[in-house]
Design a protein around this motif. Structure first.
Motif, PDB file in Angstrom:
ATOM      1  N   SER A  48      -3.977  21.758   3.257  1.00 51.96           N
ATOM      2  CA  SER A  48      -4.949  21.929   4.335  1.00 51.96           C
ATOM      3  C   SER A  48      -6.377  21.622   3.892  1.00 51.96           C
ATOM      4  N   LYS A  49      -7.049  20.781   4.679  1.00 50.23           N
ATOM      5  CA  LYS A  49      -8.457  20.404   4.479  1.00 50.23           C
ATOM      6  C   LYS A  49      -8.706  19.684   3.151  1.00 50.23           C
ATOM      7  N   LEU A  50      -7.642  19.178   2.533  1.00 56.06           N
ATOM      8  CA  LEU A  50      -7.805  18.473   1.259  1.00 56.06           C
ATOM      9  C   LEU A  50      -7.061  17.154   1.246  1.00 56.06           C
ATOM     10  N   GLY A  51      -5.746  17.200   1.114  1.00 52.12           N
ATOM     11  CA  GLY A  51      -4.980  15.961   0.981  1.00 52.12           C
ATOM     12  C   GLY A  51      -3.510  16.227   0.878  1.00 52.12           C
ATOM     13  N   TYR A  52      -2.870  15.681  -0.182  1.00 49.72           N
ATOM     14  CA  TYR A  52      -1.417  15.752  -0.301  1.00 49.72           C
ATOM     15  C   TYR A  52      -0.987  16.017  -1.738  1.00 49.72           C
ATOM     16  N   ARG A  53       0.251  16.542  -1.860  1.00 40.52           N
ATOM     17  CA  ARG A  53       0.843  16.795  -3.181  1.00 40.52           C
ATOM     18  C   ARG A  53       2.315  16.463  -3.113  1.00 40.52           C
ATOM     19  N   LEU A  54       2.819  15.678  -4.078  1.00 40.86           N
ATOM     20  CA  LEU A  54       4.236  15.386  -4.188  1.00 40.86           C
ATOM     21  C   LEU A  54       4.864  16.386  -5.140  1.00 40.86           C
ATOM     22  N   GLU A  55       5.841  17.140  -4.661  1.00 41.06           N
ATOM     23  CA  GLU A  55       6.489  18.168  -5.469  1.00 41.06           C
ATOM     24  C   GLU A  55       7.895  17.733  -5.828  1.00 41.06           C
TER      25      GLU A  55
ATOM     26  N   THR B  88     -10.245   8.154   6.393  1.00 39.15           N
ATOM     27  CA  THR B  88      -9.168   8.831   5.675  1.00 39.15           C
ATOM     28  C   THR B  88      -7.900   8.910   6.513  1.00 39.15           C
ATOM     29  N   ARG B  89      -8.018   8.673   7.806  1.00 42.11           N
ATOM     30  CA  ARG B  89      -6.842   8.650   8.686  1.00 42.11           C
ATOM     31  C   ARG B  89      -5.823   7.618   8.194  1.00 42.11           C
ATOM     32  N   THR B  90      -6.311   6.577   7.535  1.00 37.00           N
ATOM     33  CA  THR B  90      -5.426   5.547   6.971  1.00 37.00           C
ATOM     34  C   THR B  90      -4.421   6.183   6.009  1.00 37.00           C
ATOM     35  N   VAL B  91      -4.889   7.123   5.195  1.00 38.10           N
ATOM     36  CA  VAL B  91      -4.007   7.810   4.254  1.00 38.10           C
ATOM     37  C   VAL B  91      -2.924   8.575   5.013  1.00 38.10           C
ATOM     38  N   ASP B  92      -3.318   9.295   6.063  1.00 40.31           N
ATOM     39  CA  ASP B  92      -2.361  10.091   6.836  1.00 40.31           C
ATOM     40  C   ASP B  92      -1.258   9.216   7.430  1.00 40.31           C
ATOM     41  N   VAL B  93      -1.641   8.048   7.930  1.00 39.57           N
ATOM     42  CA  VAL B  93      -0.660   7.137   8.527  1.00 39.57           C
ATOM     43  C   VAL B  93       0.345   6.672   7.480  1.00 39.57           C
ATOM     44  N   HIS B  94      -0.135   6.281   6.316  1.00 38.04           N
ATOM     45  CA  HIS B  94       0.752   5.799   5.262  1.00 38.04           C
ATOM     46  C   HIS B  94       1.619   6.921   4.699  1.00 38.04           C
ATOM     47  N   ILE B  95       1.085   8.138   4.619  1.00 43.86           N
ATOM     48  CA  ILE B  95       1.896   9.276   4.190  1.00 43.86           C
ATOM     49  C   ILE B  95       3.045   9.484   5.164  1.00 43.86           C
ATOM     50  N   GLY B  96       2.751   9.379   6.455  1.00 42.62           N
ATOM     51  CA  GLY B  96       3.798   9.520   7.462  1.00 42.62           C
ATOM     52  C   GLY B  96       4.898   8.477   7.297  1.00 42.62           C
TER      53      GLY B  96
ATOM     54  N   MET C  62       0.821  -1.206   0.000  1.00 40.07           N
ATOM     55  CA  MET C  62       0.000   0.000   0.000  1.00 40.07           C
ATOM     56  C   MET C  62       0.861   1.265   0.000  1.00 40.07           C
ATOM     57  N   GLU C  63       2.018   1.204   0.636  1.00 44.44           N
ATOM     58  CA  GLU C  63       2.941   2.344   0.603  1.00 44.44           C
ATOM     59  C   GLU C  63       3.425   2.586  -0.821  1.00 44.44           C
ATOM     60  N   PHE C  64       3.764   1.496  -1.509  1.00 47.43           N
ATOM     61  CA  PHE C  64       4.217   1.621  -2.895  1.00 47.43           C
ATOM     62  C   PHE C  64       3.100   2.193  -3.771  1.00 47.43           C
ATOM     63  N   ASN C  65       1.891   1.664  -3.619  1.00 49.19           N
ATOM     64  CA  ASN C  65       0.779   2.126  -4.445  1.00 49.19           C
ATOM     65  C   ASN C  65       0.460   3.593  -4.185  1.00 49.19           C
ATOM     66  N   LEU C  66       0.551   4.008  -2.935  1.00 48.72           N
ATOM     67  CA  LEU C  66       0.302   5.399  -2.587  1.00 48.72           C
ATOM     68  C   LEU C  66       1.356   6.308  -3.204  1.00 48.72           C
ATOM     69  N   LEU C  67       2.616   5.907  -3.112  1.00 43.48           N
ATOM     70  CA  LEU C  67       3.694   6.676  -3.726  1.00 43.48           C
ATOM     71  C   LEU C  67       3.508   6.751  -5.239  1.00 43.48           C
ATOM     72  N   ALA C  68       3.079   5.645  -5.835  1.00 46.00           N
ATOM     73  CA  ALA C  68       2.878   5.609  -7.286  1.00 46.00           C
ATOM     74  C   ALA C  68       1.820   6.619  -7.715  1.00 46.00           C
ATOM     75  N   VAL C  69       0.717   6.697  -6.989  1.00 52.20           N
ATOM     76  CA  VAL C  69      -0.342   7.650  -7.323  1.00 52.20           C
ATOM     77  C   VAL C  69       0.168   9.082  -7.201  1.00 52.20           C
ATOM     78  N   LEU C  70       0.890   9.372  -6.127  1.00 52.37           N
ATOM     79  CA  LEU C  70       1.414  10.724  -5.932  1.00 52.37           C
ATOM     80  C   LEU C  70       2.431  11.078  -7.016  1.00 52.37           C
ATOM     81  N   ALA C  71       3.261  10.112  -7.398  1.00 54.13           N
ATOM     82  CA  ALA C  71       4.288  10.374  -8.412  1.00 54.13           C
ATOM     83  C   ALA C  71       3.665  10.589  -9.791  1.00 54.13           C
ATOM     84  N   LYS C  72       2.662   9.788 -10.126  1.00 55.49           N
ATOM     85  CA  LYS C  72       2.007   9.928 -11.425  1.00 55.49           C
ATOM     86  C   LYS C  72       1.240  11.244 -11.533  1.00 55.49           C
TER      87      LYS C  72
END
Length: 217
Positions: A209-216, A185-193, A151-161
């Motif tokens: 804030s109040k939305l999600g995440y962005r990989l820069e 949605t707390r599950t997402v926060d844990v995996h992002i950490g 799930m960490e890999f899949n999450l990173l893949a989505v952010l990278a794409k």
């Protein structure tokens, strides 16, 4: 990846091009179907075409035939939401048919799926100091493999794409854990950490804030 956009509404065309550019796609714009068809005689090196249906000069259905002759996959982006038009587009050979208005993230995901089906999507993404290999399901930093859970890999893949694009927690849940997932949605926060810690991406994975995440990058 090079994408052709044929859309007669200039603001919409430029908005699409801007967002695709942020996702690392090269784009070329045309606002007239006939002009696009003529230009294809000189340059038809495209991995995908995004076509409106109602175009001046030559409509999208006719332009689809031009794209097929050059083996360019097509996604229709159109306000024509009647069943007959959808059937005509898909039976005519389009890979997908998206009705306006649409979310940019949805468009990016559908583009990715079409490129994967047409075997034009790269198995490897290079971003920051990472090499993400989708075929091997591995991540390397500076040549060293960093073990990640699935799930960490899949999450990173989505952010990278979708780099440089803010993705909501709800969309991350759907794209990584699936539409049937009933967790929080707390599950997402844990995996992002965990990703930030394992890959040292504390500054690169931004919290929106109040939305999600962005990989820069």
């Amino acid at each position: 990846m090079k994408i052709l956009i044929v859309e007669d509404e200039v603001a919409i065309a430029r908005m699409i091009a801007m967002n695709l550019g942020a996702a690392n796609y090269d784009t070329r714009l045309f606002f007239d179907g006939m002009q696009a068809a003529e230009a294809m005689k000189e340059d038809h090196d495209y991995d995908l075409a995004l076509l409106d249906v109602m175009l001046p000069g030559m409509d999208g259905f006719a332009l689809l035939e031009v794209m097929k002759s050059y083996d360019i996959p097509v996604i229709f982006l159109t306000a024509k939401d009647d069943l007959l038009s959808k059937v005509q587009g898909l039976k005519g050979g389009a890979e997908d048919y998206i009705v306006k208005p649409f979310e940019v993230l949805e468009l990016l995901v559908r583009i990715e799926k079409v490129l994967e089906r047409s075997e034009k999507y790269s198995d490897v993404i290079h971003i920051l100091n990472m090499e993400i290999n989708f075929k091997e399901h591995t991540v390397r930093q500076n040549g060293e493999e960093i073990p990640l859970k699935p799930m960490e890999f899949n999450l990173l893949a989505v952010l990278a794409k979708n780099k440089n694009i803010a993705v909501s927690r709800e969309n991350l849940l759907k794209m990584v854990w699936g539409t049937d997932y009933v967790g929080e949605t707390r599950t997402v926060d844990v995996h992002i950490g965990q990703l930030r810690k394992k890959l040292g991406l504390g500054d690169q994975i931004k919290t929106i804030s109040k939305l999600g995440y962005r990989l820069e990058d």
